[in-house]
Scaffold this motif. Structure first.
Motif, PDB file in Angstrom:
ATOM      1  N   PRO A  44       0.805  -1.227   0.000  1.00 53.36           N
ATOM      2  CA  PRO A  44       0.000   0.000   0.000  1.00 53.36           C
ATOM      3  C   PRO A  44       0.835   1.272   0.000  1.00 53.36           C
ATOM      4  CG  PRO A  44       0.129  -0.870   2.214  1.00 53.36           C
ATOM      5  CD  PRO A  44       0.888  -1.834   1.342  1.00 53.36           C
ATOM      6  N   GLY A  45       0.127   2.391  -0.067  1.00 51.16           N
ATOM      7  CA  GLY A  45       0.770   3.689   0.084  1.00 51.16           C
ATOM      8  C   GLY A  45       0.971   3.977   1.560  1.00 51.16           C
ATOM      9  N   GLY A  46       1.781   4.968   1.833  1.00 51.69           N
ATOM     10  CA  GLY A  46       2.079   5.349   3.211  1.00 51.69           C
ATOM     11  C   GLY A  46       3.294   6.239   3.177  1.00 51.69           C
ATOM     12  N   GLU A  47       4.332   5.805   3.828  1.00 55.54           N
ATOM     13  CA  GLU A  47       5.590   6.568   3.805  1.00 55.54           C
ATOM     14  C   GLU A  47       6.688   5.542   3.591  1.00 55.54           C
ATOM     15  OE1 GLU A  47       8.652   9.028   3.981  1.00 55.54           O
ATOM     16  OE2 GLU A  47       8.539   7.491   5.531  1.00 55.54           O
ATOM     17  N   SER A  48       7.307   5.632   2.439  1.00 62.42           N
ATOM     18  CA  SER A  48       8.163   4.520   2.024  1.00 62.42           C
ATOM     19  C   SER A  48       9.405   4.351   2.904  1.00 62.42           C
ATOM     20  CB  SER A  48       8.556   4.671   0.554  1.00 62.42           C
ATOM     21  OG  SER A  48       9.219   5.888   0.350  1.00 62.42           O
ATOM     22  N   THR A  49       9.945   5.439   3.456  1.00 64.78           N
ATOM     23  CA  THR A  49      11.132   5.301   4.310  1.00 64.78           C
ATOM     24  C   THR A  49      10.761   4.542   5.585  1.00 64.78           C
ATOM     25  OG1 THR A  49      11.710   7.501   3.522  1.00 64.78           O
ATOM     26  CG2 THR A  49      13.106   6.582   5.232  1.00 64.78           C
ATOM     27  N   THR A  77       0.984   0.594  -4.634  1.00 65.70           N
ATOM     28  CA  THR A  77       0.344   1.908  -4.792  1.00 65.70           C
ATOM     29  C   THR A  77       1.180   2.922  -4.023  1.00 65.70           C
ATOM     30  OG1 THR A  77      -1.113   1.473  -2.894  1.00 65.70           O
ATOM     31  CG2 THR A  77      -2.025   1.059  -5.052  1.00 65.70           C
ATOM     32  N   CYS A  78       1.553   3.998  -4.702  1.00 66.57           N
ATOM     33  CA  CYS A  78       2.239   5.133  -4.089  1.00 66.57           C
ATOM     34  C   CYS A  78       3.544   4.707  -3.402  1.00 66.57           C
ATOM     35  CB  CYS A  78       1.268   5.851  -3.166  1.00 66.57           C
ATOM     36  SG  CYS A  78       1.670   7.579  -3.023  1.00 66.57           S
ATOM     37  N   ALA A  79       3.619   4.653  -2.076  1.00 67.19           N
ATOM     38  CA  ALA A  79       4.850   4.182  -1.440  1.00 67.19           C
ATOM     39  C   ALA A  79       5.173   2.759  -1.923  1.00 67.19           C
ATOM     40  CB  ALA A  79       4.711   4.211   0.079  1.00 67.19           C
ATOM     41  N   GLY A  80       4.139   1.981  -2.206  1.00 64.61           N
ATOM     42  CA  GLY A  80       4.320   0.612  -2.730  1.00 64.61           C
ATOM     43  C   GLY A  80       4.992   0.624  -4.095  1.00 64.61           C
ATOM     44  N   LEU A  81       4.647   1.622  -4.912  1.00 59.91           N
ATOM     45  CA  LEU A  81       5.310   1.798  -6.212  1.00 59.91           C
ATOM     46  C   LEU A  81       6.796   2.069  -5.988  1.00 59.91           C
ATOM     47  CD1 LEU A  81       6.002   2.912  -9.120  1.00 59.91           C
ATOM     48  CD2 LEU A  81       4.761   4.958  -8.493  1.00 59.91           C
ATOM     49  N   ILE A  82       7.107   2.944  -5.001  1.00 58.77           N
ATOM     50  CA  ILE A  82       8.517   3.267  -4.707  1.00 58.77           C
ATOM     51  C   ILE A  82       9.258   1.986  -4.305  1.00 58.77           C
ATOM     52  CG2 ILE A  82      10.073   4.645  -3.240  1.00 58.77           C
ATOM     53  CD1 ILE A  82       7.700   6.665  -2.930  1.00 58.77           C
ATOM     54  N   PHE A  83       8.596   1.173  -3.476  1.00 53.89           N
ATOM     55  CA  PHE A  83       9.174  -0.096  -3.033  1.00 53.89           C
ATOM     56  C   PHE A  83       9.549  -0.994  -4.207  1.00 53.89           C
ATOM     57  CE2 PHE A  83       8.737  -2.185   1.302  1.00 53.89           C
ATOM     58  CZ  PHE A  83       9.114  -1.043   1.974  1.00 53.89           C
ATOM     59  N   HIS A 107      10.546   9.115  -8.876  1.00 53.57           N
ATOM     60  CA  HIS A 107      10.904  10.244  -8.003  1.00 53.57           C
ATOM     61  C   HIS A 107       9.958  10.188  -6.810  1.00 53.57           C
ATOM     62  CE1 HIS A 107      11.526  14.125  -6.271  1.00 53.57           C
ATOM     63  NE2 HIS A 107      12.411  14.467  -7.182  1.00 53.57           N
ATOM     64  N   ARG A 108      10.532  10.057  -5.625  1.00 55.19           N
ATOM     65  CA  ARG A 108       9.763   9.745  -4.419  1.00 55.19           C
ATOM     66  C   ARG A 108       8.692  10.778  -4.068  1.00 55.19           C
ATOM     67  NH1 ARG A 108      11.639  10.814   0.750  1.00 55.19           N
ATOM     68  NH2 ARG A 108       9.947  10.034   2.039  1.00 55.19           N
ATOM     69  N   ASN A 109       9.009  12.044  -4.216  1.00 57.29           N
ATOM     70  CA  ASN A 109       8.026  13.086  -3.854  1.00 57.29           C
ATOM     71  C   ASN A 109       7.869  14.058  -5.016  1.00 57.29           C
ATOM     72  OD1 ASN A 109       7.216  12.400  -1.236  1.00 57.29           O
ATOM     73  ND2 ASN A 109       9.127  13.183  -0.402  1.00 57.29           N
ATOM     74  N   PHE A 110       7.727  13.504  -6.209  1.00 55.80           N
ATOM     75  CA  PHE A 110       7.747  14.358  -7.410  1.00 55.80           C
ATOM     76  C   PHE A 110       6.730  15.496  -7.321  1.00 55.80           C
ATOM     77  CE2 PHE A 110       6.465  15.559 -11.668  1.00 55.80           C
ATOM     78  CZ  PHE A 110       7.705  15.817 -12.246  1.00 55.80           C
ATOM     79  N   PHE A 141      -3.809  11.791  -5.472  1.00 57.46           N
ATOM     80  CA  PHE A 141      -2.353  11.865  -5.332  1.00 57.46           C
ATOM     81  C   PHE A 141      -2.006  12.497  -3.977  1.00 57.46           C
ATOM     82  CE2 PHE A 141      -0.873  10.795  -9.615  1.00 57.46           C
ATOM     83  CZ  PHE A 141      -2.035  10.911 -10.349  1.00 57.46           C
ATOM     84  N   ILE A 142      -1.373  11.703  -3.103  1.00 53.87           N
ATOM     85  CA  ILE A 142      -1.016  12.200  -1.772  1.00 53.87           C
ATOM     86  C   ILE A 142       0.507  12.133  -1.623  1.00 53.87           C
ATOM     87  CG2 ILE A 142      -1.340  11.889   0.722  1.00 53.87           C
ATOM     88  CD1 ILE A 142      -3.936  10.340   0.037  1.00 53.87           C
ATOM     89  N   ARG A 143       1.145  13.288  -1.507  1.00 57.85           N
ATOM     90  CA  ARG A 143       2.630  13.336  -1.471  1.00 57.85           C
ATOM     91  C   ARG A 143       3.169  12.339  -2.498  1.00 57.85           C
ATOM     92  NH1 ARG A 143       1.572  11.802   3.392  1.00 57.85           N
ATOM     93  NH2 ARG A 143       2.847   9.953   3.180  1.00 57.85           N
ATOM     94  N   ALA A 144       2.654  12.481  -3.700  1.00 55.81           N
ATOM     95  CA  ALA A 144       2.776  11.371  -4.644  1.00 55.81           C
ATOM     96  C   ALA A 144       4.115  11.319  -5.377  1.00 55.81           C
ATOM     97  CB  ALA A 144       1.649  11.466  -5.665  1.00 55.81           C
ATOM     98  N   PHE A 201      -0.923   6.808  -7.506  1.00 57.41           N
ATOM     99  CA  PHE A 201      -2.075   7.372  -6.807  1.00 57.41           C
ATOM    100  C   PHE A 201      -2.785   6.264  -6.001  1.00 57.41           C
ATOM    101  CE2 PHE A 201      -2.739   6.275 -11.181  1.00 57.41           C
ATOM    102  CZ  PHE A 201      -3.849   5.466 -11.165  1.00 57.41           C
ATOM    103  N   HIS A 202      -3.936   6.607  -5.399  1.00 58.31           N
ATOM    104  CA  HIS A 202      -4.585   5.710  -4.425  1.00 58.31           C
ATOM    105  C   HIS A 202      -5.980   5.263  -4.869  1.00 58.31           C
ATOM    106  CE1 HIS A 202      -1.849   6.226  -0.885  1.00 58.31           C
ATOM    107  NE2 HIS A 202      -1.522   7.319  -1.561  1.00 58.31           N
ATOM    108  N   PRO A 203      -6.103   4.235  -5.700  1.00 59.49           N
ATOM    109  CA  PRO A 203      -7.453   3.767  -6.084  1.00 59.49           C
ATOM    110  C   PRO A 203      -8.265   3.252  -4.899  1.00 59.49           C
ATOM    111  CG  PRO A 203      -5.786   2.862  -7.545  1.00 59.49           C
ATOM    112  CD  PRO A 203      -5.066   3.498  -6.397  1.00 59.49           C
TER     113      PRO A 203
HETATM  114  N1  LIG Z   1       0.956   8.463  -0.343  1.00 58.79           N
HETATM  115  C1  LIG Z   1       2.136   7.900  -0.355  1.00 58.79           C
HETATM  116  O1  LIG Z   1       2.280   6.691  -0.320  1.00 58.79           O
HETATM  117  C2  LIG Z   1       3.294   8.841  -0.379  1.00 58.79           C
HETATM  118  C3  LIG Z   1       4.607   8.190  -0.597  1.00 58.79           C
HETATM  119  C4  LIG Z   1       5.723   9.128  -0.201  1.00 58.79           C
HETATM  120  N2  LIG Z   1       6.022  10.053  -1.255  1.00 58.79           N
HETATM  121  C5  LIG Z   1       6.938   8.312   0.184  1.00 58.79           C
HETATM  122  O2  LIG Z   1       8.007   8.640  -0.047  1.00 58.79           O
HETATM  123  O3  LIG Z   1       6.828   7.318   0.741  1.00 58.79           O
END
Ligand SMILES: NC(=O)CC[C@H](N)C(=O)O
Length: 255
Positions: A44-49, A77-83, A107-110, A141-144, A201-203
């Protein structure tokens, strides 16, 4: 079988609720061994760090990498995409561990900080083609993050325009590649690469179930591929010394 949802931090409850709405059970995953009980996973999304630190603490990275590498469907999704990305930029000092597998630079916080969060109608003809409905979907899009580059095997499902002040992002050099500047006026926000699906983004925060259905269709497809279509056995059917290929009988035959 139930869909696993990585439940370390972030919007895992919302994914489980979105799955429930379409009659599918989501199972919270917090330990490596729990991954053996599911054949698909949502990150899921959240905060990837923070999520990466928790994944490290629970020794989840090796199991997550194995899961991705095994060909089982995974949706970030979102942080999950970064992962899932092979390369992330804009990380906190010291960076963070990534699961990887998705051939892209993210880009983590584009799109900026929490205050720059936004909603946008996205053009998604490929989603509509498979799941019906309108050719657009609501993107929350949240801190996307955004995807700046993709490899040849990555299918782009959605992109979106960026404002001129977001342009001119430097993509740092990596193995065999020089530093470059990203100057496109669109960024990629949803992709598919084999068993991997990723959305910036967050469906799960909308009532549109099509992304979850799309992912479940990937799960069905992967099961069809994994199941041997027909077990073929070779034997000497006519007793003439030649093994011929024949389908085994479904039911026991008593001769
Ligand atoms: N909504 C989100 O998942 C934000 C991800 C955030 N930009 C991060 O670095 O993890």
């Amino acid at each position: 079988m139930a869909v696993g949802v990585l439940a370390l931090q972030g919007s895992y409850n919302e994914h489980i609720a979105a799955l429930r709405r379409i009659g599918v059970k989501g199972v919270e995953i917090r330990k490596p061994e729990q991954l053996t009980g599911v054949d698909s996973l949502i990150i899921p999304g959240g905060e990837s760090t923070t999520m990466a630190k928790l994944a490290e603490l629970h020794n989840l990275f090796p199991a997550l990498r194995e899961f991705v590498g095994s060909g089982k469907p995974v949706w970030g999704t979102c942080a999950g995409l970064i992962f899932l990305a092979n390369k992330a930029i804009g990380q906190k000092t010291g960076g963070q561990d990534l699961v990887g597998g998705l051939d892209c630079t993210v880009h983590r916080n584009f799109f900026g900080s929490q205050l720059q969060s936004f909603e946008m109608e996205l053009s998604v003809p490929k989603l509509a083609e498979k799941e019906g409905g309108t050719a657009t979907c609501r993107g929350v899009f949240i801190r996307a993050p955004a995807i700046l580059e993709v490899g040849p095997n990555v299918e782009v499902i959605a992109d979106c325009p960026v404002s001129s002040d977001q342009l001119k992002v430097a993509i740092p050099a990596s193995d065999g590649q020089e530093e470059k500047e990203f100057t496109n006026n669109r960024v990629i926000v949803a992709v598919k690469q084999g068993n991997l699906l990723a959305t910036a983004f967050h469906p799960e925060l909308t009532s549109d179930s099509r992304w979850h259905r799309y992912f479940l269709a990937m799960v069905d497809e992967s099961k069809e591929e994994a199941a041997p279509s027909e077990v073929m056995v070779k034997y000497d059917l006519y007793g003439d010394g030649n093994d011929r290929v024949k389908k085994p009988y479904d039911l026991p035959i008593f001769e």
